[in-house]
Enzyme design. Structure first.
Site, PDB file in Angstrom:
ATOM      1  N   LYS A   1      77.721 -24.327 -81.541  1.00  0.00           N
ATOM      2  CA  LYS A   1      78.767 -24.893 -80.711  1.00  0.00           C
ATOM      3  C   LYS A   1      80.155 -24.658 -81.722  1.00  0.00           C
ATOM      4  O   LYS A   1      81.165 -24.661 -80.870  1.00  0.00           O
ATOM      5  CB  LYS A   1      78.182 -26.286 -80.606  1.00  0.00           C
ATOM      6  CG  LYS A   1      78.928 -26.859 -79.580  1.00  0.00           C
ATOM      7  CD  LYS A   1      78.736 -28.437 -79.369  1.00  0.00           C
ATOM      8  CE  LYS A   1      77.304 -28.466 -78.580  1.00  0.00           C
ATOM      9  NZ  LYS A   1      76.564 -29.083 -78.898  1.00  0.00           N
TER      10      LYS A   1
ATOM     11  N   ARG B   1      78.774 -34.220 -81.320  1.00  0.00           N
ATOM     12  CA  ARG B   1      77.906 -33.533 -81.008  1.00  0.00           C
ATOM     13  C   ARG B   1      76.993 -32.760 -82.195  1.00  0.00           C
ATOM     14  O   ARG B   1      77.762 -31.999 -82.905  1.00  0.00           O
ATOM     15  CB  ARG B   1      78.436 -32.614 -79.898  1.00  0.00           C
ATOM     16  CG  ARG B   1      78.722 -33.097 -78.755  1.00  0.00           C
ATOM     17  CD  ARG B   1      79.673 -31.883 -77.845  1.00  0.00           C
ATOM     18  NE  ARG B   1      80.285 -32.528 -76.607  1.00  0.00           N
ATOM     19  CZ  ARG B   1      79.967 -32.485 -75.732  1.00  0.00           C
ATOM     20  NH1 ARG B   1      78.862 -32.009 -75.286  1.00  0.00           N
ATOM     21  NH2 ARG B   1      80.809 -32.947 -74.666  1.00  0.00           N
TER      22      ARG B   1
ATOM     23  N   GLY C   1      69.113 -29.484 -76.506  1.00  0.00           N
ATOM     24  CA  GLY C   1      68.723 -30.482 -76.185  1.00  0.00           C
ATOM     25  C   GLY C   1      67.905 -31.222 -77.195  1.00  0.00           C
ATOM     26  O   GLY C   1      67.374 -32.455 -77.164  1.00  0.00           O
TER      27      GLY C   1
ATOM     28  N   MET D   1      68.647 -31.907 -80.685  1.00  0.00           N
ATOM     29  CA  MET D   1      69.182 -32.883 -81.372  1.00  0.00           C
ATOM     30  C   MET D   1      70.111 -33.767 -80.752  1.00  0.00           C
ATOM     31  O   MET D   1      70.252 -33.753 -79.499  1.00  0.00           O
ATOM     32  CB  MET D   1      70.097 -32.114 -82.543  1.00  0.00           C
ATOM     33  CG  MET D   1      68.966 -31.565 -83.255  1.00  0.00           C
ATOM     34  SD  MET D   1      69.419 -30.632 -84.617  1.00  0.00           S
ATOM     35  CE  MET D   1      70.596 -29.439 -83.797  1.00  0.00           C
TER      36      MET D   1
ATOM     37  N   ARG E   1      77.430 -19.960 -75.069  1.00  0.00           N
ATOM     38  CA  ARG E   1      76.598 -19.548 -76.237  1.00  0.00           C
ATOM     39  C   ARG E   1      75.883 -18.506 -75.390  1.00  0.00           C
ATOM     40  O   ARG E   1      76.082 -18.375 -74.095  1.00  0.00           O
ATOM     41  CB  ARG E   1      75.693 -20.729 -76.721  1.00  0.00           C
ATOM     42  CG  ARG E   1      74.895 -21.104 -75.570  1.00  0.00           C
ATOM     43  CD  ARG E   1      74.047 -22.453 -76.004  1.00  0.00           C
ATOM     44  NE  ARG E   1      73.488 -23.055 -74.859  1.00  0.00           N
ATOM     45  CZ  ARG E   1      72.857 -24.364 -75.172  1.00  0.00           C
ATOM     46  NH1 ARG E   1      72.845 -25.125 -76.257  1.00  0.00           N
ATOM     47  NH2 ARG E   1      72.655 -25.113 -74.094  1.00  0.00           N
TER      48      ARG E   1
ATOM     49  N   HIS F   1      66.720 -29.601 -68.421  1.00  0.00           N
ATOM     50  CA  HIS F   1      66.110 -29.326 -69.519  1.00  0.00           C
ATOM     51  C   HIS F   1      64.832 -28.434 -69.437  1.00  0.00           C
ATOM     52  O   HIS F   1      64.794 -27.438 -69.999  1.00  0.00           O
ATOM     53  CB  HIS F   1      65.642 -30.650 -70.119  1.00  0.00           C
ATOM     54  CG  HIS F   1      64.795 -30.526 -71.420  1.00  0.00           C
ATOM     55  ND1 HIS F   1      63.538 -30.589 -71.396  1.00  0.00           N
ATOM     56  CD2 HIS F   1      65.309 -30.353 -72.634  1.00  0.00           C
ATOM     57  CE1 HIS F   1      63.119 -30.796 -72.590  1.00  0.00           C
ATOM     58  NE2 HIS F   1      63.981 -30.448 -73.375  1.00  0.00           N
TER      59      HIS F   1
ATOM     60  N   SER G   1      43.791  13.057 -84.446  1.00  0.00           N
ATOM     61  CA  SER G   1      44.253  11.692 -83.873  1.00  0.00           C
ATOM     62  C   SER G   1      43.426  10.810 -84.375  1.00  0.00           C
ATOM     63  O   SER G   1      42.154  10.917 -84.718  1.00  0.00           O
ATOM     64  CB  SER G   1      43.919  11.887 -82.327  1.00  0.00           C
ATOM     65  OG  SER G   1      44.220  10.776 -81.621  1.00  0.00           O
TER      66      SER G   1
ATOM     67  N   CYS H   1      44.973   7.295 -81.417  1.00  0.00           N
ATOM     68  CA  CYS H   1      44.449   6.932 -80.128  1.00  0.00           C
ATOM     69  C   CYS H   1      43.558   5.466 -80.098  1.00  0.00           C
ATOM     70  O   CYS H   1      42.971   5.206 -78.987  1.00  0.00           O
ATOM     71  CB  CYS H   1      43.887   8.014 -79.413  1.00  0.00           C
ATOM     72  SG  CYS H   1      42.244   8.377 -80.485  1.00  0.00           S
TER      73      CYS H   1
ATOM     74  N   TYR I   1      52.921  11.217 -81.978  1.00  0.00           N
ATOM     75  CA  TYR I   1      52.615  10.363 -80.730  1.00  0.00           C
ATOM     76  C   TYR I   1      51.540   9.269 -80.918  1.00  0.00           C
ATOM     77  O   TYR I   1      50.850   9.227 -81.897  1.00  0.00           O
ATOM     78  CB  TYR I   1      52.126  11.303 -79.753  1.00  0.00           C
ATOM     79  CG  TYR I   1      50.663  11.632 -79.668  1.00  0.00           C
ATOM     80  CD1 TYR I   1      49.724  11.081 -79.165  1.00  0.00           C
ATOM     81  CD2 TYR I   1      50.254  12.947 -80.532  1.00  0.00           C
ATOM     82  CE1 TYR I   1      48.106  11.603 -79.363  1.00  0.00           C
ATOM     83  CE2 TYR I   1      49.159  13.365 -80.465  1.00  0.00           C
ATOM     84  CZ  TYR I   1      47.990  12.697 -79.863  1.00  0.00           C
ATOM     85  OH  TYR I   1      46.522  12.995 -80.053  1.00  0.00           O
TER      86      TYR I   1
HETATM   87  C1  PEP Z   1      38.711   4.579 -81.938  1.00  0.00           C
HETATM   88  O1  PEP Z   1      37.551   4.633 -82.588  1.00  0.00           O
HETATM   89  O2  PEP Z   1      39.778   4.340 -82.347  1.00  0.00           O
HETATM   90  C2  PEP Z   1      38.608   5.468 -80.607  1.00  0.00           C
HETATM   91  C3  PEP Z   1      39.728   5.626 -79.979  1.00  0.00           C
HETATM   92  O3  PEP Z   1      37.393   5.694 -80.229  1.00  0.00           O
HETATM   93  P1  PEP Z   1      36.458   4.283 -79.444  1.00  0.00           P
HETATM   94  O4  PEP Z   1      37.128   3.428 -79.234  1.00  0.00           O
HETATM   95  O5  PEP Z   1      36.254   5.246 -78.027  1.00  0.00           O
HETATM   96  O6  PEP Z   1      35.220   4.501 -80.492  1.00  0.00           O
END
Ligand code: PEP
Ligand code: MG
Length: 935
Positions: A32, A101, A110, A112, A336, A455, A779, A846, A866
């Site tokens: 403030k 204030r 609100g 304080m 604000r 409020h 992966s 994954c 990814y």
């Molecule tokens: C994992 O194990 O991370 C995976 C993606 O395979 P699932 O979950 O099917 O075992």
């Protein structure tokens, strides 16, 4: 401002276009104080005053006394203010009155305390009346006594309500005089001392009370909920009063430069004529829409619009402002950054970027993954029925809430349970700062009074909860535990459903359905920008063509995991897979597999058609075969029934075989049993069928002119020999298939494919270099990798994880957020080894962690290509990936990829935003790194 003196001084003055502080000094001056200094510098109409810094508060809280030099500074600041205002504190005619204030560096609306009208006493009340009229002077004195009594002397508010109830109603002036008298008596009776008539004593005590309000219960609770540090302290702003209670030409208001609930670009404000500030925020009186000000004081309204637009442009963010109109003159009391709903954050961020007010990078950073989760949260499902609401109020904070009624904050906490397991709707006449713990426990709020800036509304938007305010016709009776809503009477514990987007209230427990906001145009745009600046691509896990459709709709850059066995579980397929498992001879097994092939092929074709030109990673069979068979108990039961009923011999024989096979396949530790790549090594014929189905599907869609990019993934490998064995089998199967005459015409005889593995076993992570040399991609299956690294069963760990989390043995559930130190360090070293051994290798994630924002940040740091997550989590993952990329490569992503003011054209060729072309991970590889198994 004399910056050099910062650190030794405690008080900063502002007034008449000059200020000793500025907007960047929030830490020192509180939000403030800093905003008042900044607005003063901008030449906006701000009443003069000064701010006592947060450092003084910290000193007071630590030492239990004011800093020694403060007294002198305070006197000097007061002297200055008296000169500026040409008024005297305690003066007998037209005395200087002050507001005192609170204002911490982090906004705690609100929580304080504030005291207005400091400086009135029995001797100057008549002198004050001369300034306007007697009623105004008496009303101001009454307010001072009440605020001083409750804030400084800790006398409960209800005691003042009771004291004013006994007052006779013969004329406004007489009744105000009586109220003042009875408040003074109450103060003396409760505190043992008369109300201080010395204005300087009032001021000093008020400043101390505001400092101490930093540690009141609701402020502490608020900081706990919002994880705000405990040691900041509050600043105190002392300002010359301006009066909204001068009469019909005066009033007070609060507002937002854009709608805080929807984000729409339209000033959204509320106004109460002849009132003082706290009346609106406390929700005691429901204010008028700002249109009322436009009608009654058009000049003031126009000025308000101009001034607040200037504020938004200056701060480059939606502003939440407070103003007072004193006899037709506008004053700003605060500005604000507005607390707003997730929907409003999304819309205002996108629109401000489009207006050129902020960059796209800033727009992306202003929305968090959990905001998106909120935007995409489920909505009330009305089915085809036209339901009549029992009440309608202001849609103060969007979203939906279904829960059981609680009428007090304490009851809300009680009914919600220790782990907030029961959803609660807190229903109140209005909420105030003392309700904060109940609001924390509830999923939604409904109030009878208050506007969209009350409020309840402000807190709800801050907490991301649904809220309806000002719903007329609601009368709560806390003693009876009942609430009357129109003609309905509900008891505490009864169910209620709120639609925070329309302000409608329904009785009972409506079901929730998935949000339709996936198509919100602002979301679409923000995610487009997110993908454009992401250095980590976001793919989706999709087991069925329907999942793939959803993934494609949400612009997944590929399918990172298709669990083929999930296709087998469908009723029409289970029979085929069972006959394959039960086959008594290789020939019988071949026949069963042959009948499965077209079914799988058709599914894969659909996946490829849905993701043209994008990689589709199909995992070969993974779970133990017994998962496709009934349990031993069920098989025994079925056999016993058949015997009892005397069904035909053939059926009994079949059931006996089934039981035998179930027993043969039973394992004491199936998660570490015959599953994953082991299954394919023991039963290569299953792999042959699956590879043929995948490649035939790719060839079939290729013949239709669609580019399929199959990626064949082998699960649960532990050693390189497994990989070599299966890769040989896959390549040989492909070669045999491509050698077949007239497959899908000449054109359709070859297709590129990649072969990769899942890293789910710690040994595989340790040997990632050896494995990387044999494959095109890897992966990380972080679910199994977490299970096997910790030795925690993913199916049963919940039984002890709660205790671990409560005791602080674990900071978070490692199946939700990646364990950086353990599992994460395995991944880190595996990624490094794999890249060294095979620089062209593509690496992804994954497991479930691929959709978790905190884990995505970690994976992005490791430089994976990814992450892949369920379609529903794609928006959050795409935004997280963008945030991480911005943080890691601010120069690249902010200036090169999303430069300030540059408008991206949809479909422009940005390397990570190629809706239907070759994905970047393919393109960025060297030519030799193309699909290695291209026939
Ligand atoms: C994992 O194990 O991370 C995976 C993606 O395979 P699932 O979950 O099917 O075992
Ligand atoms: Mg797994």
């Amino acid at each position: 401002m004399d910056r050099k003196r910062a650190g030794s001084r405690y008080i900063y003055r502002f007034g008449h276009a000059q200020a000793e502080g500025d907007g960047s000094m929030g830490e020192e001056l509180g939000g403030k104080g800093a905003s008042l200094a900044e607005m003063t510098r901008l030449g906006l109409p701000v009443p003069a005053g000064f701010t006592i810094s947060t450092r003084a508060c910290r000193f007071y809280l630590e030492q239990g006394a004011m800093p020694p030099s403060l007294e002198e500074e305070l006197e000097s600041a007061l002297g200055w203010l008296e000169l500026e205002q040409a008024q005297r504190l305690g003066g007998e005619r037209d005395p200087l009155l002050l507001s005192v204030r609170s204002g911490a560096s982090i906004s705690m609306p609100g929580m304080m305390d504030t005291i207005l009208n400091v400086g009135i006493n029995d001797t100057n009340i008549d002198g004050l009346a001369v300034k306007q009229n007697v009623t105004f002077a008496l009303d101001s004195y009454r307010r001072l006594l009440q605020m001083f009594g409750s804030v400084v002397l800790q006398i409960p508010k209800h005691a003042f309500d009771q004291a004013s109830e006994g007052v006779s109603r013969d004329g406004e002036e007489a009744s105000l005089r009586q109220t003042i008298l009875s408040f003074q008596q109450l103060i003396e009776h409760r505190s043992g001392k008369p109300f201080p008539m010395d204005p300087r004593a009032q001021l000093r005590q008020a400043v101390v009370a505001v400092f101490e309000s930093w540690n009141n219960d609701r402020a502490r609770h608020y900081r706990r909920i919002h994880r705000t540090p405990e040691n900041g302290g509050t600043a105190v702003t002392v300002q010359a009063m301006v009066f909204g209670n001068y009469g019909v030409n005066s009033g007070t208001g609060v507002g937002f430069t854009r709608n805080p609930s929807t984000g729409e670009k339209a000033m959204f404000a509320e106004f109460l004529a002849n009132a003082q500030g706290e009346d609106i925020v406390a929700g005691i009186r429901t204010p008028m829409p700002i249109a009322e000000l436009e009608r009654t004081m058009p000049r003031v309204y126009r000025k308000l619009r101009t001034v607040t637009s200037r504020l938004e442009a200056h701060y480059r963010d939606v502003q939440d402002f407070e103003f007072t109109v004193q006899n037709g003159e506008l004053f700003l009391l605060q500005t604000r950054a507005a607390k707003r709903s997730a929907l409003a954050k999304l819309r205002s961020a996108v629109e401000m970027a489009e207006e050129g007010l902020i960059s796209r990078t800033e727009a992306l950073l202003r929305v968090t993954p959990s905001d998106l989760e909120e935007v995409l949260s489920p909505q009330l499902d009305f089915g085809n029925v036209e339901l009549q609401p029992i009440a309608k109020g202001l849609p103060a904070s969007p979203g939906s809430a279904v829960g059981q009624v609680a009428l007090t904050a304490d009851r809300a906490v009680e009914l919600a349970g220790k782990h907030k397991q029961s959803p609660i709707i807190l229903v109140r006449q209005e909420t105030n700062a003392d309700d904060i713990h109940g609001m924390d426990a509830a999923v939604g709020f409904l109030t009878a009074h208050g506007g969209a800036t009350s409020h309840a509304a402000v807190v709800a938007r801050g907490m991301g909860k649904c809220c309806i305010t000002g719903a007329g016709g609601i009368v709560t009776d806390e003693v009876a535990g009942e609430v009357r809503i129109g003609e309905h009477t509900l008891k505490e514990g009864d169910w209620l459903s709120l639609d925070g987007s329309t302000g409608r209230v329904f009785p009972g427990q409506l079901t929730l359905r998935p949000s339709e906001s996936f198509d919100n145009p602002f979301l679409t745009k923000l995610l487009y920008w997110a993908r454009a600046c992401s250095l980590t691509a976001v793919w989706a896990n999709a087991d069925t063509p329907q999942d793939a459709e959803r993934a494609s709709h949400a612009s997944a850059m590929g399918i990172g995991l298709c669990r083929t066995e999930h296709m087998f579980f469908a009723k029409d397929r289970l029979a085929h897979i069972r006959s394959m498992i039960l086959a008594s001879s290789p020939a019988a097994r071949e026949r069963a597999l042959a009948s499965l092939l077209p079914v799988q092929q058709a599914d894969f074709e659909e996946l490829f058609r849905t993701m043209p030109g994008l990689p589709v990673t199909i995992r070969l069979i993974d779970p133990p075969l017994h998962e496709f068979l009934p349990t031993e108990v069920a098989a025994r039961e079925e056999l016993a029934q058949a015997r009892l009923q005397g069904t035909d011999v053939e059926n009994i024989q079949r059931l006996e075989e089934l039981l035998l096979r179930v027993q043969q396949l039973s394992e004491s530790n199936p998660m570490m049993g015959l599953r994953g790549c082991r299954l394919g090594i023991v039963h290569p014929e299953i792999i042959v069928m699956q590879v043929r189905a995948i490649l035939r599907a790719a060839l079939r869609v290729k013949a239709e002119g669609i580019l399929a990019l199959p990626e064949i993934m082998v699960p649960l490998v532990a050693c390189v020999e497994e990989v070599r064995f299966l890769r040989k089998l896959i390549d040989a199967t492909a070669a045999n298939l491509f050698a077949e005459e007239d497959l899908f015409g000449q054109e359709g005889r070859r297709i590129g494919y990649r072969v990769g593995v899942m890293i789910e076993v710690p040994r595989a992570a340790a040997c990632a270099d050896e494995i990387a040399r044999e494959v095109d991609f890897m992966s990380f299956g972080t679910n199994d990798l977490t299970q096997l690294t910790f030795g925690f069963s993913r199916d049963d760990a919940h039984k002890y994880l709660d205790t671990y989390l409560e005791l602080g043995i674990l900071k978070h559930n490692p199946f939700v957020t990646i364990d950086r130190e353990g599992v994460g360090s395995l991944i880190r070293s595996a990624v490094r080894k794999a890249r060294e051994a095979n620089p062209d290798i593509k690496i992804g994630i994954c497991g479930e962690h691929g959709g978790d924002p905190a884990s995505i940040a970690f994976f992005a740091e490791l430089g994976v290509d990814y992450v892949s997550c369920s379609p529903a989590r794609l928006p959050m993952a795409q935004l997280s990936a963008a945030h991480t990329s911005i943080a890691r490569a601010p120069v690249k992503s902010q200036q090169e990829k999303v430069p300030h003011g540059l408008r991206l054209v949809e479909g422009a060729s940005l390397s990570h935003d190629l809706p239907s072309q070759i994905p970047s991970v393919f393109r960025s590889s060297s030519p030799s790194a193309g699909p290695t198994s291209l026939a």
